[in-house]
Design an enzyme around this catalytic site. Sequence first.
Site, PDB file in Angstrom:
ATOM      1  N   HIS A  17      -3.143   0.429  -6.968  1.00  0.00           N
ATOM      2  CA  HIS A  17      -4.402   1.033  -7.443  1.00  0.00           C
ATOM      3  C   HIS A  17      -4.456   1.000  -8.967  1.00  0.00           C
ATOM      4  CE1 HIS A  17      -4.124   3.664  -3.607  1.00  0.00           C
ATOM      5  NE2 HIS A  17      -5.080   2.773  -3.400  1.00  0.00           N
ATOM      6  N   LYS A  41     -10.437  13.810   7.409  1.00  0.00           N
ATOM      7  CA  LYS A  41      -9.078  13.325   7.188  1.00  0.00           C
ATOM      8  C   LYS A  41      -8.252  14.395   6.499  1.00  0.00           C
ATOM      9  CE  LYS A  41      -8.363   8.447   6.576  1.00  0.00           C
ATOM     10  NZ  LYS A  41      -8.261   7.373   5.595  1.00  0.00           N
ATOM     11  N   ARG A  90      -5.815  -6.837  -0.655  1.00  0.00           N
ATOM     12  CA  ARG A  90      -4.408  -7.220  -0.536  1.00  0.00           C
ATOM     13  C   ARG A  90      -4.227  -8.424   0.365  1.00  0.00           C
ATOM     14  NH1 ARG A  90      -2.883  -1.399   1.519  1.00  0.00           N
ATOM     15  NH2 ARG A  90      -4.681  -2.064   2.696  1.00  0.00           N
ATOM     16  N   SER A 128      -1.112   3.467   0.247  1.00  0.00           N
ATOM     17  CA  SER A 128      -0.765   4.886   0.159  1.00  0.00           C
ATOM     18  C   SER A 128      -0.034   5.337   1.414  1.00  0.00           C
ATOM     19  CB  SER A 128      -2.027   5.728  -0.041  1.00  0.00           C
ATOM     20  OG  SER A 128      -2.613   5.458  -1.288  1.00  0.00           O
TER      21      SER A 128
END
Length: 160
Positions: A17, A41, A90, A128
């Site tokens: 990030h 979440k 990614r 993460s």
Amino acid sequence: MKTAVYPGSFDPITNGHLDIIKRASKVFDEVIVGVLINPEKKGLFNVEERVELINSVIKYIPNVKVESFSGLLINFMRQKDAKVIIKGLRAVSDFEYEFQMSLMNSKLDPNIETVFMMASSGNSFLSSSSVKQVAMFGGCIKGLVPDNIIPDIISKIKSL
């Protein structure tokens, strides 16, 4: 002034990030790291803690600021008068999902563009979720996240 928003949950912020933030700050006049509040979440860090952690690692980048938001990204973009969404990629699987999101955002507001930035090769495996998992099992997260937030992550995990 060209303002871009880099949205995400950043729970926690990773070196991947941070790499995207640094690179975006060289392309845009202002970069807003938009920390998404998702009430459905349960993250490791609450949104205020995530904003604080990100601020601690970007404080030396003058044209970057951090704000939290909830609801549609497009509405946040309009509030900030931002015209560009930054998305880090990614792998091809990231592209498929982000491409669909880009098309949806374009449908909601055709004046907002999405810019994809490829992850640097050294960060292409980072997420993460994987950082949290490694930390939860006592693995070393040095090199995965900014050094100054490692104690915060370890402390938070120990408090669970």
